[in-house]
Design an enzyme around this catalytic site. Structure first.
Site, short mmCIF file in Angstrom:
data_model
loop_
_atom_site.label_atom_id
_atom_site.label_comp_id
_atom_site.label_asym_id
_atom_site.label_seq_id
_atom_site.Cartn_x
_atom_site.Cartn_y
_atom_site.Cartn_z
N HIS A 1 -9.02 -5.40 4.35
CA HIS A 1 -7.60 -5.50 3.98
C HIS A 1 -7.33 -6.83 3.29
O HIS A 1 -7.87 -7.87 3.69
CB HIS A 1 -6.73 -5.37 5.25
CG HIS A 1 -5.28 -5.16 4.95
ND1 HIS A 1 -4.45 -6.18 4.56
CD2 HIS A 1 -4.53 -4.05 4.95
CE1 HIS A 1 -3.23 -5.70 4.37
NE2 HIS A 1 -3.26 -4.40 4.59
N SER B 1 6.34 -0.49 4.06
CA SER B 1 6.35 -0.53 2.60
C SER B 1 6.98 0.72 2.00
O SER B 1 6.89 0.95 0.80
CB SER B 1 4.93 -0.71 2.07
OG SER B 1 4.06 0.26 2.62
N HIS C 1 0.85 -1.19 0.00
CA HIS C 1 0.00 0.00 0.00
C HIS C 1 0.88 1.23 0.00
O HIS C 1 0.91 2.00 0.97
CB HIS C 1 -0.94 -0.04 1.21
CG HIS C 1 -1.92 -1.16 1.12
ND1 HIS C 1 -1.86 -2.28 1.90
CD2 HIS C 1 -2.97 -1.35 0.29
CE1 HIS C 1 -2.85 -3.11 1.59
NE2 HIS C 1 -3.53 -2.56 0.61
N ASN D 1 0.19 -0.44 8.63
CA ASN D 1 1.21 -0.25 9.68
C ASN D 1 1.69 1.19 9.74
O ASN D 1 2.05 1.69 10.80
CB ASN D 1 2.36 -1.24 9.50
CG ASN D 1 3.27 -0.87 8.37
OD1 ASN D 1 4.23 -0.15 8.56
ND2 ASN D 1 2.97 -1.34 7.16
N GLU E 1 -4.85 -8.81 3.30
CA GLU E 1 -4.31 -9.89 4.14
C GLU E 1 -5.43 -10.55 4.95
O GLU E 1 -5.48 -11.78 5.07
CB GLU E 1 -3.23 -9.34 5.08
CG GLU E 1 -2.65 -10.41 5.98
CD GLU E 1 -1.77 -9.85 7.09
OE1 GLU E 1 -1.01 -8.89 6.83
OE2 GLU E 1 -1.84 -10.39 8.21
N THR F 1 -1.05 -9.09 10.65
CA THR F 1 0.36 -9.01 11.06
C THR F 1 0.81 -7.60 11.43
O THR F 1 1.79 -7.44 12.15
CB THR F 1 1.27 -9.54 9.94
OG1 THR F 1 0.94 -8.84 8.73
CG2 THR F 1 1.13 -11.02 9.75
#
Ligand code: SF4
Length: 286
Positions: free
Chosen positions: A123, A261, A39, A219, A125, A159
């Protein structure tokens, strides 16, 4: 004005390894990136320039290219089988720590638990985690916690969840479900924890915080949320072009961190900009 850069920030090994796989692909037009690789718009723009087609995250259509790259966020086994059945060659860059979260959720299900995933419902994930589960529950905030008719609840986390957020949600689940045994498997990844811990070290020393990363990056948003929760004026930018000198007026010590990222180059550009701003202010006040 002083600038303090977090000792742990920026790109994690999972994203770096996925990008290394992409670097080695000779014919990008033959490989569809299945959902966003990361992202982060800077990274995605680089991949677009190389010619990789991308399937939108929400799509259920099978990509038309002969090969499909599974991103670091992973996909469900159900989705993997669907792509293989369509004759696609899969290039799998699922992060090993996302695989661990899948394994934990599956084990809890085998142990008879109804599985609860802490994270963002939409999301990629989380979608990958829940698609292989029977009647899963996704919880993103305490308001979404309810009393569920289950004797065993097995909890895993996206995560990139902040540990204190996960702890708060698990406590809320236990309080709302006193009849149930609640098993929590901590699937928060080590790089996410390390970036939060490095930020914690900065917080007592700074009066402003710059967080660099995609606005859609979970994150990165968690890092910014931690700054805000600590009462620190926080700005979340995707790149150096979003910085405004006036925002730094009157600051004495600015912290700098970045999500998993974010390219090192992007962080360095922001860091260099901040150092030049600080040097200019020191000269003008001398
Ligand atoms: S944030 Fe964590 S789980 Fe996600 S790719 Fe990076 S190391 Fe892997």
């Amino acid at each position: 004005m002083q600038i303090l850069r977090a000792v742990e920030s920026g790109m994690c090994f999972g994203v770096r390894d996925a990008l290394a796989v992409l670097d080695g692909i000779a014919e990008p037009v033959q490989v569809t990136l299945h959902g966003e690789l990361v992202h982060n718009p800077e990274v995605l723009a680089l991949l677009d320039r190389r010619g990789f087609p991308r399937s939108p995250e929400a799509t259920r259509a099978v990509p038309s290219t002969p090969a499909v790259l599974v991103t670091a966020h992973g996909i469900s086994e159900r989705e993997r089988q669907r792509l293989l059945a369509a004759g696609k060659q899969l290039i799998d860059t699922t992060c090993p720590l996302v695989k661990k979260a899948h394994a934990a959720a599956q084990q809890l299900a085998r142990d008879g638990c109804r599985v609860v995933v802490l994270g963002k419902r939409d999301h990629v994930e989380v979608r990958g985690l829940v698609e292989d589960l029977v009647d899963p529950i996704v919880v993103g905030s305490p308001a979404e916690v309810a009393a569920w008719p289950a004797r065993l609840l097995g909890v895993v986390a996206q995560t990139t969840t902040r540990a204190e957020v996960a702890a708060e949600l698990v406590a809320a689940i236990r309080a709302a479900n006193p009849q149930a045994e609640v098993r929590f498997v901590d699937t928060i990844c080590a790089p996410t924890k390390a970036r939060i811990e490095a930020l914690e070290q900065l917080l007592p020393q700074i009066d402003a915080l710059v967080v660099v990363g995609g606005h859609d990056s979970n994150n990165t948003r968690q890092l910014a949320a931690r700054g805000v929760a600590a009462g620190i004026d926080t700005v979340h930018v995707e790149n150096v072009r979003a910085l405004q000198p006036g925002w730094f007026d009157g600051r004495s010590c600015v912290g700098l961190t970045a999500g998993t990222s974010t390219l090192a180059r992007t962080i360095d550009e922001v860091h260099g900009w901040l150092l030049r701003l600080a040097a200019g202010r020191t000269r003008s006040s001398a």
